[in-house]
Write a protein that holds these residues in place. Sequence first.
Motif, PDB file in Angstrom:
ATOM      1  N   ALA A  11       3.771  -6.633  -1.786  1.00 29.54           N
ATOM      2  CA  ALA A  11       2.492  -6.566  -2.504  1.00 29.54           C
ATOM      3  C   ALA A  11       2.190  -7.902  -3.172  1.00 29.54           C
ATOM      4  O   ALA A  11       3.096  -8.676  -3.481  1.00 29.54           O
ATOM      5  CB  ALA A  11       2.576  -5.474  -3.565  1.00 29.54           C
ATOM      6  N   SER A  12       0.907  -8.133  -3.442  1.00 30.53           N
ATOM      7  CA  SER A  12       0.521  -9.390  -4.091  1.00 30.53           C
ATOM      8  C   SER A  12       0.755  -9.295  -5.598  1.00 30.53           C
ATOM      9  O   SER A  12       0.611  -8.229  -6.197  1.00 30.53           O
ATOM     10  CB  SER A  12      -0.945  -9.710  -3.811  1.00 30.53           C
ATOM     11  OG  SER A  12      -1.750  -9.272  -4.883  1.00 30.53           O
TER      12      SER A  12
ATOM     13  N   SER B 205       0.864  -1.180   0.000  1.00 25.81           N
ATOM     14  CA  SER B 205       0.000   0.000   0.000  1.00 25.81           C
ATOM     15  C   SER B 205       0.902   1.232   0.000  1.00 25.81           C
ATOM     16  O   SER B 205       2.115   1.113   0.203  1.00 25.81           O
ATOM     17  CB  SER B 205      -0.898   0.017   1.246  1.00 25.81           C
ATOM     18  OG  SER B 205      -0.100   0.132   2.411  1.00 25.81           O
TER      19      SER B 205
ATOM     20  N   ASP C  97      -2.232  -7.684  -7.569  1.00 28.85           N
ATOM     21  CA  ASP C  97      -2.346  -6.222  -7.521  1.00 28.85           C
ATOM     22  C   ASP C  97      -1.275  -5.562  -8.394  1.00 28.85           C
ATOM     23  O   ASP C  97      -1.553  -4.575  -9.086  1.00 28.85           O
ATOM     24  CB  ASP C  97      -2.246  -5.721  -6.078  1.00 28.85           C
ATOM     25  CG  ASP C  97      -3.535  -5.948  -5.290  1.00 28.85           C
ATOM     26  OD1 ASP C  97      -4.556  -6.267  -5.928  1.00 28.85           O
ATOM     27  OD2 ASP C  97      -3.519  -5.828  -4.065  1.00 28.85           O
ATOM     28  N   CYS C  98      -0.059  -6.111  -8.367  1.00 30.83           N
ATOM     29  CA  CYS C  98       1.007  -5.549  -9.216  1.00 30.83           C
ATOM     30  C   CYS C  98       0.639  -5.685 -10.693  1.00 30.83           C
ATOM     31  O   CYS C  98       0.855  -4.775 -11.493  1.00 30.83           O
ATOM     32  CB  CYS C  98       2.341  -6.259  -8.969  1.00 30.83           C
ATOM     33  SG  CYS C  98       2.976  -5.992  -7.307  1.00 30.83           S
TER      34      CYS C  98
ATOM     35  N   ASP D  93      -9.338  -0.698  -7.722  1.00 29.68           N
ATOM     36  CA  ASP D  93      -9.381  -2.155  -7.522  1.00 29.68           C
ATOM     37  C   ASP D  93      -8.056  -2.775  -7.078  1.00 29.68           C
ATOM     38  O   ASP D  93      -7.935  -3.997  -7.004  1.00 29.68           O
ATOM     39  CB  ASP D  93      -9.902  -2.862  -8.790  1.00 29.68           C
ATOM     40  CG  ASP D  93      -9.077  -2.519 -10.026  1.00 29.68           C
ATOM     41  OD1 ASP D  93      -8.010  -1.884  -9.890  1.00 29.68           O
ATOM     42  OD2 ASP D  93      -9.504  -2.892 -11.135  1.00 29.68           O
ATOM     43  N   ALA D  94      -7.039  -1.952  -6.779  1.00 30.48           N
ATOM     44  CA  ALA D  94      -5.774  -2.507  -6.288  1.00 30.48           C
ATOM     45  C   ALA D  94      -5.235  -1.600  -5.185  1.00 30.48           C
ATOM     46  O   ALA D  94      -5.222  -0.379  -5.343  1.00 30.48           O
ATOM     47  CB  ALA D  94      -4.764  -2.593  -7.429  1.00 30.48           C
ATOM     48  N   THR D  95      -4.799  -2.189  -4.070  1.00 33.61           N
ATOM     49  CA  THR D  95      -4.164  -1.434  -2.979  1.00 33.61           C
ATOM     50  C   THR D  95      -2.668  -1.673  -3.094  1.00 33.61           C
ATOM     51  O   THR D  95      -2.210  -2.819  -3.019  1.00 33.61           O
ATOM     52  CB  THR D  95      -4.686  -1.936  -1.614  1.00 33.61           C
ATOM     53  OG1 THR D  95      -6.107  -1.812  -1.605  1.00 33.61           O
ATOM     54  CG2 THR D  95      -4.126  -1.097  -0.477  1.00 33.61           C
ATOM     55  N   LEU D  96      -1.907  -0.569  -3.284  1.00 37.66           N
ATOM     56  CA  LEU D  96      -0.504  -0.733  -3.684  1.00 37.66           C
ATOM     57  C   LEU D  96       0.265   0.565  -3.477  1.00 37.66           C
ATOM     58  O   LEU D  96      -0.299   1.651  -3.566  1.00 37.66           O
ATOM     59  CB  LEU D  96      -0.522  -1.044  -5.183  1.00 37.66           C
ATOM     60  CG  LEU D  96       0.510  -1.976  -5.788  1.00 37.66           C
ATOM     61  CD1 LEU D  96       0.545  -3.304  -5.057  1.00 37.66           C
ATOM     62  CD2 LEU D  96       0.165  -2.224  -7.253  1.00 37.66           C
TER      63      LEU D  96
ATOM     64  N   THR E  60      -2.624   3.008  -5.134  1.00 38.81           N
ATOM     65  CA  THR E  60      -4.041   2.743  -4.918  1.00 38.81           C
ATOM     66  C   THR E  60      -4.866   3.834  -5.607  1.00 38.81           C
ATOM     67  O   THR E  60      -6.026   3.629  -5.951  1.00 38.81           O
ATOM     68  CB  THR E  60      -4.347   2.778  -3.400  1.00 38.81           C
ATOM     69  OG1 THR E  60      -3.384   1.972  -2.731  1.00 38.81           O
ATOM     70  CG2 THR E  60      -5.732   2.282  -3.091  1.00 38.81           C
TER      71      THR E  60
ATOM     72  N   GLY F  26      -2.873   3.261 -10.006  1.00 42.49           N
ATOM     73  CA  GLY F  26      -3.726   2.079 -10.184  1.00 42.49           C
ATOM     74  C   GLY F  26      -4.986   2.501 -10.939  1.00 42.49           C
ATOM     75  O   GLY F  26      -5.380   1.878 -11.919  1.00 42.49           O
TER      76      GLY F  26
END
Length: 380
Positions: free
Chosen positions: A232-233, A74, A236-237, A204-207, A196, A200
Motif C-alpha cells: 500500500a502507499s 486493497s 493511503d496508510c 478516499d483510500a483504497t486499502l 477501503t 478508511g
Amino acid sequence: MSASDQELGLSRPVASPIYPSTVYSLPDLDALDRINDGHDAGYNYARDKHPNAAALASQVATMHDAEWGVIAASGMGAISATLLSLLKSGDHVVASDQVYGGTMQLLRQQLPRFGVTTTWVDCNDLAAVEKALRTPTQMLFVETISNPLVRVCDLKRLADMAGSRDAKLIVDNTFATPLLCKPLSLGADVVIESMTKLMGGHSDATLGGAFGKDPKIGDNLTVAVSRWGMNASPFDCWLATRSLATLELRVRASNHNAAELARWLEIHPKRTPIHYPGLPSHPDYKYATSQFGHEPGNMLSIELDCGRDAVNAFMRRGTGIPFAPSLGGTVTTCSYPAGTSHKFVDKAEKDRLGITEGLIRISVGVEPLKEIFRNMESKL
Ligand SMILES: *Cc1c(COP(=O)(O)O)cnc(C)c1O
C-alpha cells in the motif's frame, strides 16, 4: 539527531507524519543486516516495509488482539496475499457462496489456473459445510456478515469444524470491523479487512489488511505482499490511521442509524421487504445479537418488487442517497448487487442466492437520522 529532529527542535508533531520515501539510507552494511535479521528496527525499501504501513498494521492488529498485521494495497490485495501464501497447486478451498463478488471471481476465475479448486457452500447450513469439508480441505473462507443479504455466520462453530479437519479458517470481517467482531478470538486463523470501506470510512483510500496470531502465517503473508507487489502507499496508510481515530464514533453512529432505518422501513406504508440482522424477522437475528452484542452493522438491503425499472426510478428519484457501488463511507449510499458485485453470476444462481432484480443494498452513513429518513422518503 536526524535532519528532521533538528528542524523540529524541542517540539514534536501531534499528527502522525507521512513518510513517502521509497528507500531509506543506512549507516553501513552491518545496520542493513541487523534490520533484515530483525535484530533492530528500521526500513530499507518501501515495497517491503514502510513506517506508515507499519503504524497502521500495529494499530489494527491491536484492535483484533492479533500478533501480526500485514497491510496491502486493497482488500482484494489482502485476500490475494492470503490465498497465495497459504495455498499450493492441488489444494481445495471451501468458501461461502455469499462472499464478496471480487473474492468469488478470484476463486472461480484465477485460482483454478494455479490448480486450486473451490467448493461453494451456504455457511448457515452447517451440515453442508461439514459435508464439503470431507474432501481434504486446506482453507475455509467466509465473511462475518455477508453481502448483500447480510447473513451472519456462526464463526465459533465454523472454526471448530475447520480446526478438526486441519483447514485454516479465513474470515473477511469488512462489514463488521473489529468493533463488532474479533474473529481471531472465535478461532479464525486469519482475519481480513477491506479498509477501503468502514475502516478508511471516507471514500478516499483504497486499502486492505490481514491479521492473525501464528507468526509463520504472518511471515509468509509479508513476503507475499512484497514479492507480488501488493504493498500500500504511505499516503493511503496515513489516511487510514487518521480515520481510525473516529472509527468507534462512526461505527456506533452508522449502526444506530441503520437499525433505526430498518425499523422505520419495516413499518413504512410502502412495506418494502428488508434484510437487516438486527430485526427479529431476519433469519440470523439470534447469532447477530449474541455474536456482536451491538447493533449488527450499517448495511441493509431492500427489495423493490418491480425489478430493474423500479430500481432505475429509485436511483433517479429524490436526493441525498447516491448510487455509488461501495460502502462504509460517511454518506448513506445505495448499490445494486445484481448489476455490480454479482453481475457475472448467472440468473439461476442469482435466484438461488436471493439476489433479485429489485434488490438494493444500502450503506447507512453518519448523517443525522432525520436527514436519512427524509432522503429515503424522497426515494421510495
Ligand atoms: C470491498 C470488499 C472487498 C474488497 O476490498 P477492496 O478494497 O475493494 O479491494 C472484500 N470483501 C468485502 C466484504 C468487501 O466489501
